[in-house]
Write a protein that holds these residues in place. Structure first.
Motif, PDB file in Angstrom:
ATOM      1  N   PRO A 254       0.824  -1.215   0.000  1.00  0.00           N
ATOM      2  CA  PRO A 254       0.000   0.000   0.000  1.00  0.00           C
ATOM      3  C   PRO A 254       0.857   1.264   0.000  1.00  0.00           C
ATOM      4  N   PHE A 255       0.224   2.393  -0.353  1.00  0.00           N
ATOM      5  CA  PHE A 255       0.888   3.693  -0.326  1.00  0.00           C
ATOM      6  C   PHE A 255      -0.102   4.740   0.172  1.00  0.00           C
ATOM      7  N   ILE A 256       0.402   5.887   0.574  1.00  0.00           N
ATOM      8  CA  ILE A 256      -0.445   7.008   0.986  1.00  0.00           C
ATOM      9  C   ILE A 256      -0.482   8.017  -0.155  1.00  0.00           C
ATOM     10  N   CYS A 257      -1.686   8.309  -0.615  1.00  0.00           N
ATOM     11  CA  CYS A 257      -1.847   9.252  -1.731  1.00  0.00           C
ATOM     12  C   CYS A 257      -1.466  10.659  -1.286  1.00  0.00           C
ATOM     13  N   ASP A 258      -0.589  11.305  -2.051  1.00  0.00           N
ATOM     14  CA  ASP A 258      -0.144  12.663  -1.706  1.00  0.00           C
ATOM     15  C   ASP A 258      -1.198  13.718  -2.014  1.00  0.00           C
ATOM     16  N   ALA A 259      -2.241  13.346  -2.742  1.00  0.00           N
ATOM     17  CA  ALA A 259      -3.279  14.321  -3.074  1.00  0.00           C
ATOM     18  C   ALA A 259      -4.382  14.371  -2.026  1.00  0.00           C
ATOM     19  N   CYS A 260      -4.763  13.195  -1.476  1.00  0.00           N
ATOM     20  CA  CYS A 260      -5.889  13.164  -0.523  1.00  0.00           C
ATOM     21  C   CYS A 260      -5.508  12.655   0.857  1.00  0.00           C
ATOM     22  N   GLY A 261      -4.322  12.056   1.013  1.00  0.00           N
ATOM     23  CA  GLY A 261      -3.870  11.618   2.337  1.00  0.00           C
ATOM     24  C   GLY A 261      -4.430  10.290   2.792  1.00  0.00           C
ATOM     25  N   THR A 262      -5.109   9.525   1.890  1.00  0.00           N
ATOM     26  CA  THR A 262      -5.648   8.224   2.281  1.00  0.00           C
ATOM     27  C   THR A 262      -4.880   7.109   1.582  1.00  0.00           C
ATOM     28  N   GLU A 263      -5.084   5.889   2.065  1.00  0.00           N
ATOM     29  CA  GLU A 263      -4.307   4.751   1.572  1.00  0.00           C
ATOM     30  C   GLU A 263      -4.747   4.324   0.179  1.00  0.00           C
ATOM     31  N   GLY A 264      -3.798   3.875  -0.624  1.00  0.00           N
ATOM     32  CA  GLY A 264      -4.071   3.321  -1.942  1.00  0.00           C
ATOM     33  C   GLY A 264      -3.483   1.935  -2.060  1.00  0.00           C
ATOM     34  N   GLN A 265      -3.993   1.155  -3.039  1.00  0.00           N
ATOM     35  CA  GLN A 265      -3.550  -0.225  -3.239  1.00  0.00           C
ATOM     36  C   GLN A 265      -3.155  -0.440  -4.691  1.00  0.00           C
ATOM     37  N   HIS A 266      -2.012  -1.068  -4.902  1.00  0.00           N
ATOM     38  CA  HIS A 266      -1.594  -1.620  -6.201  1.00  0.00           C
ATOM     39  C   HIS A 266      -1.341  -0.569  -7.286  1.00  0.00           C
ATOM     40  N   VAL A 267      -2.380   0.164  -7.692  1.00  0.00           N
ATOM     41  CA  VAL A 267      -2.222   1.099  -8.812  1.00  0.00           C
ATOM     42  C   VAL A 267      -1.957   2.497  -8.277  1.00  0.00           C
ATOM     43  N   ALA A 268      -0.798   3.035  -8.626  1.00  0.00           N
ATOM     44  CA  ALA A 268      -0.460   4.407  -8.256  1.00  0.00           C
ATOM     45  C   ALA A 268       0.007   5.142  -9.503  1.00  0.00           C
ATOM     46  N   TYR A 269      -0.175   6.447  -9.497  1.00  0.00           N
ATOM     47  CA  TYR A 269       0.350   7.290 -10.567  1.00  0.00           C
ATOM     48  C   TYR A 269       1.342   8.264  -9.949  1.00  0.00           C
ATOM     49  N   THR A 270       2.501   8.370 -10.570  1.00  0.00           N
ATOM     50  CA  THR A 270       3.569   9.194 -10.002  1.00  0.00           C
ATOM     51  C   THR A 270       3.933  10.334 -10.941  1.00  0.00           C
ATOM     52  N   CYS A 271       4.324  11.430 -10.332  1.00  0.00           N
ATOM     53  CA  CYS A 271       4.924  12.542 -11.067  1.00  0.00           C
ATOM     54  C   CYS A 271       6.383  12.623 -10.644  1.00  0.00           C
ATOM     55  N   GLY A 272       7.288  12.241 -11.550  1.00  0.00           N
ATOM     56  CA  GLY A 272       8.708  12.231 -11.218  1.00  0.00           C
ATOM     57  C   GLY A 272       9.257  13.612 -10.937  1.00  0.00           C
ATOM     58  N   THR A 273       8.714  14.629 -11.589  1.00  0.00           N
ATOM     59  CA  THR A 273       9.204  15.995 -11.392  1.00  0.00           C
ATOM     60  C   THR A 273       8.886  16.500  -9.994  1.00  0.00           C
ATOM     61  N   CYS A 274       7.644  16.237  -9.522  1.00  0.00           N
ATOM     62  CA  CYS A 274       7.203  16.746  -8.216  1.00  0.00           C
ATOM     63  C   CYS A 274       7.392  15.734  -7.094  1.00  0.00           C
ATOM     64  N   SER A 275       7.791  14.498  -7.430  1.00  0.00           N
ATOM     65  CA  SER A 275       7.986  13.430  -6.442  1.00  0.00           C
ATOM     66  C   SER A 275       6.724  13.178  -5.623  1.00  0.00           C
ATOM     67  N   ILE A 276       5.591  13.029  -6.319  1.00  0.00           N
ATOM     68  CA  ILE A 276       4.341  12.720  -5.638  1.00  0.00           C
ATOM     69  C   ILE A 276       3.730  11.458  -6.228  1.00  0.00           C
ATOM     70  N   MET A 277       2.921  10.755  -5.409  1.00  0.00           N
ATOM     71  CA  MET A 277       2.262   9.517  -5.809  1.00  0.00           C
ATOM     72  C   MET A 277       0.792   9.633  -5.432  1.00  0.00           C
ATOM     73  N   VAL A 278      -0.115   9.377  -6.392  1.00  0.00           N
ATOM     74  CA  VAL A 278      -1.532   9.631  -6.149  1.00  0.00           C
ATOM     75  C   VAL A 278      -2.400   8.498  -6.684  1.00  0.00           C
ATOM     76  N   HIS A 279      -3.660   8.457  -6.187  1.00  0.00           N
ATOM     77  CA  HIS A 279      -4.680   7.604  -6.794  1.00  0.00           C
ATOM     78  C   HIS A 279      -4.984   8.105  -8.201  1.00  0.00           C
ATOM     79  N   LYS A 280      -5.523   7.226  -9.025  1.00  0.00           N
ATOM     80  CA  LYS A 280      -5.971   7.651 -10.350  1.00  0.00           C
ATOM     81  C   LYS A 280      -7.061   8.725 -10.239  1.00  0.00           C
ATOM     82  N   LYS A 281      -8.022   8.507  -9.312  1.00  0.00           N
ATOM     83  CA  LYS A 281      -9.138   9.448  -9.174  1.00  0.00           C
ATOM     84  C   LYS A 281      -8.684  10.814  -8.673  1.00  0.00           C
ATOM     85  N   CYS A 282      -7.504  10.884  -8.021  1.00  0.00           N
ATOM     86  CA  CYS A 282      -7.028  12.148  -7.448  1.00  0.00           C
ATOM     87  C   CYS A 282      -6.210  12.982  -8.426  1.00  0.00           C
ATOM     88  N   ILE A 283      -5.949  12.437  -9.616  1.00  0.00           N
ATOM     89  CA  ILE A 283      -5.190  13.201 -10.610  1.00  0.00           C
ATOM     90  C   ILE A 283      -5.948  14.462 -11.010  1.00  0.00           C
TER      91      ILE A 283
END
Length: 673
Positions: A254-283
């Motif tokens: 699991p990971f913590i989404c940097d956009a909403c602060g809640t836990e995510g599973q398996h599928v994450a989307y990352t921005c290498g420039t900003c070093s953030i990891m988010v849910h798909k829905k939080c993009i």
């Protein structure tokens, strides 16, 4: 013509072709099983009783072993099997079913046509699907509009090309019509995932959303489910709310989404420039919103400097907000939201376009004081003209002389500095006199729209009876009226709604509004939905008790009565109410005078109409003269309207010599209902 005995009807049925259907003069008729318009070939009752069936509906099996629901058979029923309701909702198209449904003992329900259509998809029987382009003009006319542009399998927006069923009116992606029945997926390596209906209502392991309708991939032994779109997500996503591209990243932990602060599973989307990891829905989270429970616009941010905030508690749930992850914050004041709290209910917020970001002013400072006549040496305004009174008003602070008077604005006892009229019984707290004529009010869902669409203009109004839309009290004081839907809001509710936390004398901690709380009020004992609660202890109040006047006047005592909390209620165990003479409950609040040792129930002191000012004028009836509010204690002549003696709150004619009197209970019924 072919004759057939068919389930659900007492007479034989005849098959009709198109020529026979038109030749019999039947015109446009509905199928008695699915409710859709009948087209040939179809079946008709030989007794001409108006019973028609599509051929597919007539030949539908009584029991269906569906490949997408392998655990139990689907049984054809004439009516939904629920005793509490004659209708149910189809688990494929999400529309209401009223008759002839396929039902499973596990709770799945389908229209006849939906069960057969999905069976064709599962068995790859796509010959009756017409391949059309989304731009085809016929596409819109064949769709009912409610689900236009959505695939009936995955419920995602349609791509450029789609399959469309002429018979059933369903549209779906070409890829969704050709989905494999089994799938080996790296997020669940133990077993293959099977295409199925979500009969067990599992939430998707990647996006945590529970999808009731359509299909998904699942593993029943492991209680694992994943949406079709989440099983094969896009490798890269761009969104205008973020300046860089997001890239798909599969995770085993699991990971913590940097956009909403809640836990995510398996599928994450990352921005290498900003070093953030988010849910798909939080993009694609909205960057700026206007929330119904805050007067300013709030902005989404991934990180925030906590030293800028006095409190890091969410204004909605009042729990701590982690500033190392995403939140919504107000740039003008000390307010912060969890992302999921800010976006919890769609009717409570609206998205603000960045083009309108500079238009931030939400208040219209048009003062009620129309003219300043005098000021003292300190520059304080002492004599004014007010647009709600015909005489001059003078500033005063002599509580001893006027302590039994009530403010004509908020209908509470006069306190601190106030303006009064030397020619008539008119008083205004200084704060009530300085209210703006118009106020933009955010904490309001307009009845015209039934959802929050930004702050609405409220107009300061008086000189008439009204019923507050929040506390539901009748009053004849000042109030604000919504300029669009006409909702009325008293000054007490207005003040309360603008506070982030409420302090009351009877409790040491601040109280916060919890809109989804269910429990019991500690002050009056009533069951409540929504409360003002203390975070630190088990203490909650209903809206009525939080707004109780702290000091009131009553005929039972010469002194003001003070609202008394349960800190000294050992005394109450042995005391009776001095008004109704009934025993008092030591758990609940009451009014008390320490000088005369008078005690009384809250409701006995306030009565039914605590915010109608006695002696004020009422001009809304059908009597030719102005009427005055009075409270009758002893026997009084009968009111001709109901034939009963006028007691408690009544109206009597202000004109000398006129004997007219009316019981307010009767006049109120005529006015409001």
């Amino acid at each position: 013509m072919e004759e057939l005995k068919n389930y659900g009807h007492q007479h034989p049925l005849l098959m009709l072709n198109e020529e026979q259907l038109i030749g019999n003069g039947n015109g446009v008729v509905d199928c008695s099983r699915c409710g859709e318009k009948v087209s040939a070939p179809c079946f008709s009752c030989v007794e001409c009783c108006g019973f028609y069936l599509h051929k597919t509906c007539a030949e539908a099996p009584l029991e269906l072993n569906h490949p997408l629901h392998r655990h139990h058979p689907l049984v054809l029923l004439q009516n939904p099997p629920y005793t509490s309701d004659t209708r149910c909702v189809c688990d494929f198209c999400d529309e209401t079913c009223e008759k002839f449904i396929y039902h499973c003992s596990c709770g799945l329900d389908f229209h006849n046509k939906c069960a057969l259509f999905t069976l064709n998809i599962a068995e790859r029987n796509l010959k009756e699907l017409e391949h059309v382009a989304l731009e085809d003009p016929s596409f819109s006319s064949k769709n009912d509009g409610g689900n236009l542009g959505k695939c009936f399998v995955c419920w995602e927006p349609l791509a450029m090309y789609t399959y469309f069923s002429l018979d059933c009116g369903f549209n779906l992606h070409k890829k969704c019509a050709e989905l494999p029945l089994k799938l080996n997926h790296l997020c669940h390596r133990k077993h293959p995932l099977v295409l199925q209906f979500n009969s067990e209502r599992h939430s998707c392991k990647t996006c945590q959303v529970t999808q009731r309708r359509g299909f998904l991939y699942g593993c029943s032994p492991c209680k694992f489910a994943i949406h079709i779109e989440c099983a094969s997500p896009f490798p890269d996503i761009e969104d205008k709310s973020h300046q860089h591209q997001f890239t798909l990243f599969w995770r085993q932990i699991p990971f913590i989404c940097d956009a909403c602060g809640t836990e995510g599973q398996h599928v994450a989307y990352t921005c290498g420039t900003c070093s953030i990891m988010v849910h798909k829905k939080c993009i694609s989270l909205p960057r700026i919103i206007q929330h119904a429970w805050h007067n300013h616009r709030v902005f989404h941010t991934y990180f925030i400097h906590k030293e800028y905030f006095e409190s890091l508690n969410c204004i909605w749930c009042h729990e701590f907000v982690d500033t190392e992850h995403g939140s919504y914050f107000c740039a003008d004041c000390n307010v912060i939201f969890h992302v999921n709290c800010a976006l919890k209910e769609k009717e409570w917020y609206c998205i603000v376009s960045e083009e309108n970001e500079d238009n931030k002013s939400l208040d219209i400072p048009v003062n009620s004081i129309t003219k300043v006549l005098e000021t003292n040496d300190d520059g304080e305004v002492t004599v004014i003209e007010h647009f709600k009174h015909k005489h001059y008003l003078m500033l005063n602070d002599n509580i001893r002389e006027h302590g039994d008077k009530y403010c004509d604005g908020c209908l509470l006892l006069i306190s601190a500095k106030f303006y009064h009229c030397s020619r008539c019984d008119f008083f205004l707290h200084k704060s009530c006199a300085e209210l703006p004529k118009m106020k933009l009010f955010s904490v309001h869902i307009c009845r015209e729209t039934e959802f929050f669409s930004g702050s609405k203009p409220f107009i300061l109004t008086s000189n008439c009876m009204f019923k507050c839309g929040l506390c539901r009290y009748l009053s004849n004081g000042f109030f604000y009226k919504c300029n669009e839907c006409g909702m009325d809001l008293c000054l007490r509710c207005l003040d309360l709604s603008l506070l982030d936390a409420v302090k009351i004398p009877g409790h040491k901690h601040p109280l916060h509004a919890y809109y989804d709380y269910e429990g019991q009020c500690c002050a009056c004992g009533t069951d409540i939905e929504g409360a003002y609660r203390c975070k630190d202890c088990n203490f909650e109040l209903c809206l009525f008790c939080i707004m109780r006047p702290t000091k009131v006047r009553h005929k039972c005592d010469d002194h003001p009565l003070t609202l008394t909390y349960n800190k000294i209620n050992d005394y109450v165990k042995y005391h009776y109410c001095d008004i109704c003479e009934e025993k008092m409950d030591p758990k609940y609040w009451y009014y008390h005078c320490e000088t005369y040792d008078t005690s009384a129930h809250v409701n006995c002191v306030l009565g039914k109409y605590p915010f109608i000012k006695l002696g004020s004028t009422y001009n809304e009836g059908n009597h030719q003269h102005p009427l005055t509010f009075v409270k009758k204690i002893h026997y009084y002549p009968e009111y001709v309207g109901c034939g009963k003696p006028c007691k408690d709150l009544s109206l009597e004619c202000a004109k000398s010599g006129c004997k007219y009197i009316a019981y307010w209970k009767c006049r109120k019924s005529a006015m409001l209902w």
